[in-house]
Design an enzyme around this catalytic site. Structure first.
Site, PDB file in Angstrom:
ATOM      1  N   ASP A  32       0.873  -1.194   0.107  1.00 39.82           N
ATOM      2  CA  ASP A  32       0.249   0.129  -0.050  1.00 39.82           C
ATOM      3  C   ASP A  32       1.093   1.110   0.048  1.00 39.82           C
ATOM      4  O   ASP A  32       2.230   1.113   0.072  1.00 39.82           O
ATOM      5  CB  ASP A  32      -1.058   0.099   1.231  1.00 39.82           C
ATOM      6  CG  ASP A  32      -2.145   0.834   0.904  1.00 39.82           C
ATOM      7  OD1 ASP A  32      -2.137   1.604  -0.227  1.00 39.82           O
ATOM      8  OD2 ASP A  32      -3.070   0.673   1.589  1.00 39.82           O
TER       9      ASP A  32
HETATM   10  C1  NOJ Z   1      -3.889   4.098  -0.001  1.00 39.88           C
HETATM   11  C2  NOJ Z   1      -5.009   3.092  -0.017  1.00 39.88           C
HETATM   12  O1  NOJ Z   1      -5.057   2.438   1.018  1.00 39.88           O
HETATM   13  C3  NOJ Z   1      -5.009   2.015  -1.062  1.00 39.88           C
HETATM   14  O2  NOJ Z   1      -6.221   1.376  -1.081  1.00 39.88           O
HETATM   15  C4  NOJ Z   1      -5.162   2.754  -2.488  1.00 39.88           C
HETATM   16  O3  NOJ Z   1      -5.148   1.829  -3.262  1.00 39.88           O
HETATM   17  C5  NOJ Z   1      -3.844   3.541  -2.275  1.00 39.88           C
HETATM   18  N1  NOJ Z   1      -3.654   4.504  -1.535  1.00 39.88           N
HETATM   19  C6  NOJ Z   1      -3.324   4.060  -3.946  1.00 39.88           C
HETATM   20  O4  NOJ Z   1      -4.210   5.290  -3.968  1.00 39.88           O
END
Ligand code: NOJ
Length: 756
Positions: A295
């Site tokens: 993430d």
């Molecule tokens: C953080 C989020 O937790 C995740 O779900 C997302 O896909 C990413 N950022 C990218 O934007």
């Protein structure tokens, strides 16, 4: 409690294992196979180029603006040219995508195309309801179609990879990201997760209108303590195997191409560096063949967690644990080469990660045509296409849940005179788009009023009060109006002169989503006050709720005659709600998540354990609150219709070995056609690991005309009757089960079955 997993099952498993290994042997020998091509390419790659494939940068800027050469963004032109970037996120538009793709394809040594990732969560330009809303439809065909439409639009603007579906189960309405999932149940969540993956990836991933999907966030992110985003997770083994893992396992079995790990720690180990999750379970036991993306900055955050002493160690720990691509930590691109050279990360770890990434690129067909998603004509034709709007409208109607309808106040007559519409959300074209709509255009929803106007001119509108005091943005904390009630009087006067009042209240679209947890889950700001003030002068109220999570609204449930749950329905919000209010569409949605009576009950969910003191008892020594009921406001699976359904004739029969048939008769006893979702729940009464008091194990959605009946049939096999023990082994135990089939998790016909 003897384990009775049948030899039949073993036979089936044996046969499929043989099949799989036969398939891969055949693949390896063919020069056309992706395996072969990946290996060939890998042999040509330097260590730096391999690490580059494991690196993802954010490109949240317009390539058509500052050129990459000059850009101050981290996405450096030099890095693209050197082959140090495997993927970018947040770049969209055929022109932008083509420009970046051209740099790597034409100017880098090996010309390996980029993956373009984006959060296509509930549509791209055309927006469907938020995922929690879609889940309320219990309509897998519609949900798959919604994801298909999202993929068509996203691929038309150059995107080839979405960070969806979120398959995190959550029991905590305070957590802002419940809007992004399918609610609290692993069975429903698995089915919906699979439908979404199929919708995004289609039948042929190499087509130019399908995109790779991502199951996220592995694992247990939805169990953040106290519903506070990014918080610690502490769950037991049984919950992990039986509640959290199943949707991930289901999508892996349905060929999801990527999995995203999560921000949280679990048992003290951050997911990004969690070998048990990524290597033992995901890639080991489940045989996941795609790749794991971290993430955003989750590698780097392990320093703050107190797990890695610095970014170098973060890179080492996450690569070794099986996190294949680094999103925005710069850990791999900065440190991985040296870590391999010093022997801390083995070359085989790098090779495995790179093979997985290259395989997805081959499967997408990017090596055949890196610009396949870059057709400007297609882009122009497809975004906001009328067919997509029609699909969004269909999905929006199916997502609406009728929570209360005393004296059949709804549907409204089209000839109804003197209607008051009250509430700031009624006149809002932005909030109903919900959270996660970064690909779309602000204020592009059909507002409640815009949809309503198409049906009647016999209404007047008064805002009553603002919901927010400053314009909402995707990244800033919302400023909620907690004090200004200067508009109340106008709304009260209007309500006094009206025959019926429609109050459109709830949360702003940016009150749920990432980083947007709430400690209070009632109507925010002065809206409860407004509702009560209007009620004093006119009790004939239809409350239209817009929200991204279950709300605690006990006063409204007690006093307001009609309540319609509309979540945040996306582009077609106003049209969908108007059709339901005026009876052109009979609502059939059912709650995918329990609504509590008060926030103190949270986490409250239907599939809980019994405890040794379930009560109720006359004295205090049972599991309860002194100041609140143990019952939810609205249970899981609940939702009304403008018609009525009657259940009879529950029949349970043993069919083939380890297969049980359950059937029930459902009759539409009302005056209009309507859709029902019949739900089947079981309770394994005694087991070597305590089982929940109820577990959803089947559902069917169907339409019945007035007076029409239907026999609804379910089949229960070992897959439904078994569970994971605390060693993570799926087991089916002999013993007695209660079976309940009905209209929600609390109302239905009960029967029994035994497994010998
Ligand atoms: C953080 C989020 O937790 C995740 O779900 C997302 O896909 C990413 N950022 C990218 O934007």
């Amino acid at each position: 409690m003897k384990n009775i997993s049948s030899s039949f099952l073993k036979y089936i498993l044996g046969a499929s294992c043989f099949f799989i290994s036969f398939g891969s042997v055949a693949q390896k020998t063919s020069k056309d196979s992706i395996d072969y091509k990946v290996n060939l390419l890998l042999q040509k790659m330097t260590l730096e180029e391999k690490v580059g494939q494991m690196n993802q940068y954010n490109g949240f800027w317009e390539v058509t603006g500052p050129a990459p050469k000059e850009g101050n963004a981290k996405l450096k032109y030099e890095h693209l040219k050197m082959g140090w970037v495997g993927s970018v996120l947040n770049v969209k538009g055929t022109e932008n995508v083509r420009k970046l793709q051209e740099i790597v394809v034409k100017e880098s040594r090996l010309g390996i195309p980029l993956l373009f990732g984006f959060d296509v969560i509930h549509g791209h330009k055309t927006l469907s309801p938020i995922p929690l809303g879609e889940a309320a439809s219990w309509d897998l065909v519609a949900i798959e179609k919604s994801a298909r439409v999202a993929a068509i639009e996203a691929s038309a603007v150059g995107i080839n990879w979405t960070f969806a579906p979120m398959v995190d189960i959550s029991r905590d309405a305070r957590w802002g990201r419940v809007m992004e999932g399918a609610g609290e149940d692993p069975y429903l969540g698995s089915k919906i997760g699979v439908a979404r993956v199929k919708g995004f990836q289609g039948d042929d991933l190499s087509a130019n209108n399908t995109i790779a999907a991502t199951a996220k966030h592995f694992a247990a992110y939805g169990f953040a303590e106290s519903g506070k985003d990014y918080n610690t997770v502490d769950v037991g083994t049984s919950t992990l195997y039986n509640i959290i893992f199943p949707p991930f396992k289901a999508v892996v079995e349905n060929d999801v191409k990527t999995v995203m790990n999560s921000f949280n720690v679990i048992n003290g180990i951050p997911s990004t560096a969690n070998k048990f999750l990524q290597r033992d379970i995901l890639k080991g036991k489940w045989g996941f063949k795609g790749f794991v993306i971290s993430d955003w900055g989750s590698g780097m955050e392990m320093v703050d967690h107190g797990f890695a002493k610095d970014l170098t160690e973060a890179a080492e720990l996450s690569a070794n644990a099986g996190s294949d691509m680094d999103m925005e930590s710069y850990a791999y691109i900065t440190h991985l080469k040296a870590l391999v050279e010093s022997g801390k990360v083995r070359m085989s770890v790098i090779d495995d990660a790179v093979k997985r990434i290259l395989t997805v690129k081959f499967e997408l067909g990017l090596f055949d045509d890196p610009y396949k998603y870059c057709d400007a004509k297609r882009e122009k034709e497809l975004i906001y296409h009328p067919d997509h709007q029609a699909a969004a409208l269909d999905m929006a109607k199916k997502s609406i849940v009728l929570l209360k309808n005393s004296n059949d106040l709804l549907p409204l007559k089209k000839s109804q005179k003197k209607i008051a519409v009250i509430g700031a959300l009624a006149n809002d074209k932005n909030s109903p788009l919900g959270s996660w709509r970064i690909g779309s255009d602000d204020s592009s929803a059909v507002s409640f009023l815009e949809g309503f106007k198409k049906y009647t001119t016999n209404y007047k509108y008064a805002k009553g009060a603002d919901l927010i005091t400053e314009p909402a943005t995707f990244i800033n904390e919302l400023k909620i109006n907690e004090t200004d009630i200067s508009g109340f009087n106008e709304a009260i006067q209007l309500a006094k002169q009206s025959e019926v009042v429609i109050m459109v209240l709830g949360e702003h679209g940016f009150q749920s989503g990432e980083g947007r947890s709430r400690a209070k889950i009632d109507l925010p700001g002065v809206q409860q006050q407004l509702l009560e003030a209007i009620y004093k002068v006119n009790k004939n109220i239809v409350l239209v709720l817009m929200n991204g999570r279950p709300l605690a609204i006990p006063w409204a449930d007690k006093n307001i005659p009609a309540i319609l749950e509309t979540w945040q329905l996306g582009s077609q919000t106003g049209n969908a709600i108007a059709q339901v209010l005026f009876g052109d569409y009979n609502p059939g949605g059912k709650l995918p998540m329990t609504f509590p009576k008060s926030v103190g009950q949270v986490p409250i969910y239907y599939n809980h354990y019994s405890t040794g003191r379930p009560g109720p008892k006359p004295e205090v020594f049972w599991s309860h609150y002194g100041d609140e009921s143990t019952k939810p406001l609205y249970p899981f699976g609940y939702g009304l219709s403008y018609t009525k359904f009657e259940y009879s004739n529950l029949t349970i029969t043993a069919a083939e070995q380890a297969t049980i048939k359950v059937s029930v008769m459902v009759k539409n006893t009302g005056k209009i056609a309507g859709e029902e979702v019949t739900q089947l729940y079981i309770h394994d009464k005694v087991a070597s690991v305590v089982r929940p008091i109820k577990e959803l194990k089947g559902f069917k959605k169907f339409m019945l005309n007035p007076g029409e009946s239907k026999v609804v049939e379910f089949v229960l096999t070992e897959a439904e009757l078994g569970f994971y023990n605390n060693e993570g082994v799926f087991t089916v135990e002999a013993g007695d089960f209660d079976v309940m089939v009905g209209t929600n998790s609390e109302q239905g016909l009960s029967g029994k079955l035994s497994i010998k």
